[in-house]
Scaffold this active site. Structure first.
Site, PDB file in Angstrom:
ATOM      1  N   ILE A 219       0.919  -1.195  -0.023  1.00 56.27           N
ATOM      2  CA  ILE A 219       0.029  -0.232  -0.021  1.00 56.27           C
ATOM      3  C   ILE A 219       0.993   1.205   0.140  1.00 56.27           C
ATOM      4  O   ILE A 219       0.526   2.307  -0.571  1.00 56.27           O
ATOM      5  CB  ILE A 219      -0.941  -0.122   1.259  1.00 56.27           C
ATOM      6  CG1 ILE A 219      -1.762  -1.168   1.053  1.00 56.27           C
ATOM      7  CG2 ILE A 219      -1.748   1.198   1.227  1.00 56.27           C
ATOM      8  CD1 ILE A 219      -2.692  -1.440   0.207  1.00 56.27           C
ATOM      9  N   ASP A 376       9.189  12.500  14.438  1.00 54.18           N
ATOM     10  CA  ASP A 376       9.040  12.217  12.814  1.00 54.18           C
ATOM     11  C   ASP A 376       7.676  12.786  12.208  1.00 54.18           C
ATOM     12  O   ASP A 376       6.890  11.834  11.529  1.00 54.18           O
ATOM     13  CB  ASP A 376       9.560  11.174  12.334  1.00 54.18           C
ATOM     14  CG  ASP A 376      10.019  10.975  11.008  1.00 54.18           C
ATOM     15  OD1 ASP A 376       9.993  12.044  10.484  1.00 54.18           O
ATOM     16  OD2 ASP A 376       9.946   9.837  10.516  1.00 54.18           O
TER      17      ASP A 376
END
Length: 705
Positions: A219, A376
């Protein structure tokens, strides 16, 4: 991530095809068929017959068939313990070992150095030629594509650099932002066969015993791994399965060895860089290596959910421990749209700025409340769900803010607002930017020069980047040693500001953050923040009611603000043995406030009297019994009205309780403050008596003829 319309195939066919993916007709992209689960007994017999000499597979299947009794989700201690056991050999960052490994491999080191040099050097040369020929703007799209391909070709370390740049519209043109954003989850994939073999090897289970169906292709593909969409066999639940790239440790290990070597040269020969670059590189490398341990990432996700998952506008996926190891991570599937996909967010009827504001508020809690934060937060890791929640993904890179630094950061903002540059300079000790033996006196003028100009605008209009750049100029000029965690904090906040700038070029992250700071100042019992609040409210012995009103107005915008908690830290200090100085200030201010309320009421009463009668009553004018000129009267009425507005703000705040006044009553009962009421009454009596005496002794102004 995409929705559930992708082709999946039956996992049993993976084993029947001997683990090969190549063009087999057994991989049927038929969702309806692949979601049908075979009976456990048939599954077990089929695999045991095919592997009758493999006792490990038999035991694994027997164990997996019991899975429906335990989901292995959050809170399953036994499943977590098994996952931890699978991660005992996880690699950690060790610069000494990397040095020992590559110092004897000069050809490999030289080859990688040449590869990096020619990759980035050729790009820089093309930019220089474009600028010289006047085609810099014309070739932006071409160069952006080239840069993305170069960073992708150079591998995971450089991909992470590109991910950081993709969230900075203040640094990169739109063409570069669009191209570099593909580095977040649209990188080249590696073969499915390698991924599925890794799952079986890591979990010691056949693929078909774990999943009834799995997507026929990844994906998403990120720098360190790629993600599949699958259905768990025991429950049919939809999950995301992240599998690590093959030989990733070798790739990033060599890059960090080279970058660390370059950092040593910078520390030694580049004088304009005062920070320890090697320490910054080591910190970043440790974070990346932690990302390689998916069990650690799963633990990070659990901790993150415990701390921040309580907010109704935040979603954190749960972990499936039985199907998680060092190189495989299984968690809830999240349907959502990346935050930088504005059109898709609008089509769902969602507001991007509201989502970004949710991210900012959650980030402030991470950075300044618990100190444990997502380091992050690029757009690929922040999704807007159809329900309007902000979903956090990818918990591989986390960091912590030391407790002392959390309070110092809040205090630093207060000192900046207050233009107290000496206090700002002293904050750098608490932030661990300066050693205690360094004199901060020379730093004060530099802070004053920058912030006096920057603060000509209101604080809410300041751009976070402006502050960072201004402080950066000071950091370079003086002997600062910036801690590694601070760089991660800046990255986290600048990423969120960068996302907001997509939707609103005038967005100011400090304006969105200020309600949180105001709430913490008004309600936190920490001595550092309590002193910062007192410092903000009192100046030259006078109470600044406008500052208190502004703090309450801003603090009420924070969803966690409760009026009953406001000012409790200051009231507790008043009760304490160290509060005499503050009590003196409070008594003096209480006298002013009570006088303003009494005389203000008298003035209002006078103004409400009909004109024919009013001429018979001495007024509050310079000739009246109050002996006030128009300016004094206006100041007094303004003080009274402001105090009443503040009381209204407290009363209308969520969770207000009349018991808020109880600490004031307690003050009057304390031995050291028993006479405080008398001091207030005495002060008011003296001021009113002085006004009356002034009226008696001052001759009336002559009546004009």
């Amino acid at each position: 991530m995409a929705s559930a319309t992708l082709p999946l195939f039956n996992c049993t066919s993976w084993k029947q095809n001997n683990g090969r993916i190549s063009g087999s007709a057994k991989f049927r992209p038929n969702v309806r068929a692949t979601l049908a689960e075979p009976r456990p007994g048939e599954l077990a017999r089929g695999n045991i017959n095919n592997n009758k000499n493999n006792d490990n597979i038999v035991r694994s299947l027997e164990r997996s068939l019991k899975a429906p009794l335990s989901s292995g989700r959050n809170g399953d201690a036994e499943a977590e313990a098994r996952a931890l056991a699978r991660a005992t050999e996880a690699t950690v960052y060790d610069p000494a070992k990397l040095n020992d490994k590559y110092i004897n491999r000069p050809l490999k080191v030289f080859g990688r150095t040449v590869e990096i040099f020619f990759g980035l050097g050729s790009f820089a040369l093309k930019l220089a030629l474009d600028q010289r020929s006047g085609r810099l703007n014309q070739n932006k799209r071409i160069r952006a594509v080239e840069l993305r391909k170069i960073l992708t070709r150079l591998g995971p370390t450089f991909v992470k650099v590109g991910q950081g740049l993709s969230t900075r519209p203040d640094l990169c043109p739109p063409e570069y932002l669009e191209e570099l954003s593909e580095l977040q989850d649209a990188l080249p994939t590696f073969p499915n066969g390698d991924a599925f073999a890794c799952i079986e090897r890591e979990l010691e289970l056949p693929l078909e015993s774990i999943f009834s169906a799995i997507s026929a292709s990844p994906i998403a593909a990120a720098s360190l791994g790629q993600v599949y969409k699958a259905h768990l066999r025991y429950s049919g639940q939809m999950v995301a399965v992240k599998v690590q790239r093959p030989k990733i440790e070798e790739a990033i290990g060599l890059d960090f060895y080279l970058v660390r070597g370059l950092s040593k040269l910078i520390n030694k020969y580049v004088d304009i860089v005062s920070s320890d670059v090697v320490a910054l590189v080591d910190e970043f490398a440790r974070r990346v290596y932690q990302e390689l341990n998916y069990v650690q990432e799963a633990q990070n996700a659990i901790k993150f959910k415990e701390l921040y998952g309580d907010r109704p506008d935040v979603f954190v996926p749960e972990i499936f421990w039985d199907y998680t190891s060092t190189k495989v991570l299984t968690m809830d599937w999240v349907d959502g749209v990346k935050l930088n996909e504005q059109e898709a967010i609008k089509k769902q009827g969602l507001d991007l700025l509201e989502l970004v504001n949710t991210g900012i508020q959650c980030s402030l809690r991470q950075l300044l409340e618990y100190g444990y934060f997502h380091a992050d937060p690029h757009p690929g890791n922040l999704l807007a769900t159809p329900e309007g929640k902000l979903a956090f993904l990818d918990f591989g890179m986390m960091s912590e803010t030391p407790q002392q630094a959390r309070f110092a950061i809040i205090g630093h903002v207060v000192h900046m607002v207050n233009r107290d540059y000496e206090a700002m300079a002293r904050d750098y000790y608490a932030l661990d930017f300066l050693s205690p033996d360094i004199d901060v006196t020379p730093i004060v003028p530099a802070l004053k020069n920058f912030f006096d100009d920057a603060l000509n605008s209101t604080v809410s209009e300041l751009n976070f980047k402006t502050i960072v750049d201004g402080l950066g100029a000071v950091l370079y000029e003086y002997p600062f040693d910036v801690p590694a965690y601070y760089a991660l904090i800046l990255r986290s906040l600048t990423v969120l500001e960068g996302l907001a700038l997509y939707a609103d070029p005038n967005f100011k992250v400090l304006a969105a953050s200020y309600p949180y700071f105001a709430k913490r100042l008004l309600t936190d019992n920490n001595p550092y923040l309590r002193d910062a609040l007192i410092e903000l409210l009192f100046k030259d012995g006078r109470f600044r009611w406008n500052r208190l009103e502004n703090l309450l107005v801003q603090g009420r915008k924070d969803s966690d603000f409760a009026g009953k908690d406001a000012l409790q830290p200051v009231l507790k200090l008043l009760l304490g043995p160290d509060g005499e100085e503050l009590r003196t200030l409070v008594v003096r201010e209480a006298v002013r406030v009570v006088e303003a309320i009494l005389l203000g009421t008298a003035i209002d009463s006078y103004n409400s009297v009909p004109d024919p009668i009013r001429t018979l009553i001495p007024s509050g004018s310079a000739n009246g019994f109050l002996r006030m000129n128009e300016n004094e009267q206006a100041t007094m009425l303004e003080l009274r009205d402001r105090v009443l507005r503040i009381w209204g703000l407290l009363r209308s705040s969520r969770g207000f309780d009349p018991d808020l006044l109880q600490p004031i009553v307690e003050i009057l009962q304390q031995p050291e403050a028993r006479d405080i009421g008398g001091r207030v009454v005495g002060g008011i009596t003296q001021r009113l008596a002085a006004r009356l005496l002034q009226q008696v002794l001052r001759p009336a102004s002559p009546v004009p003829t």
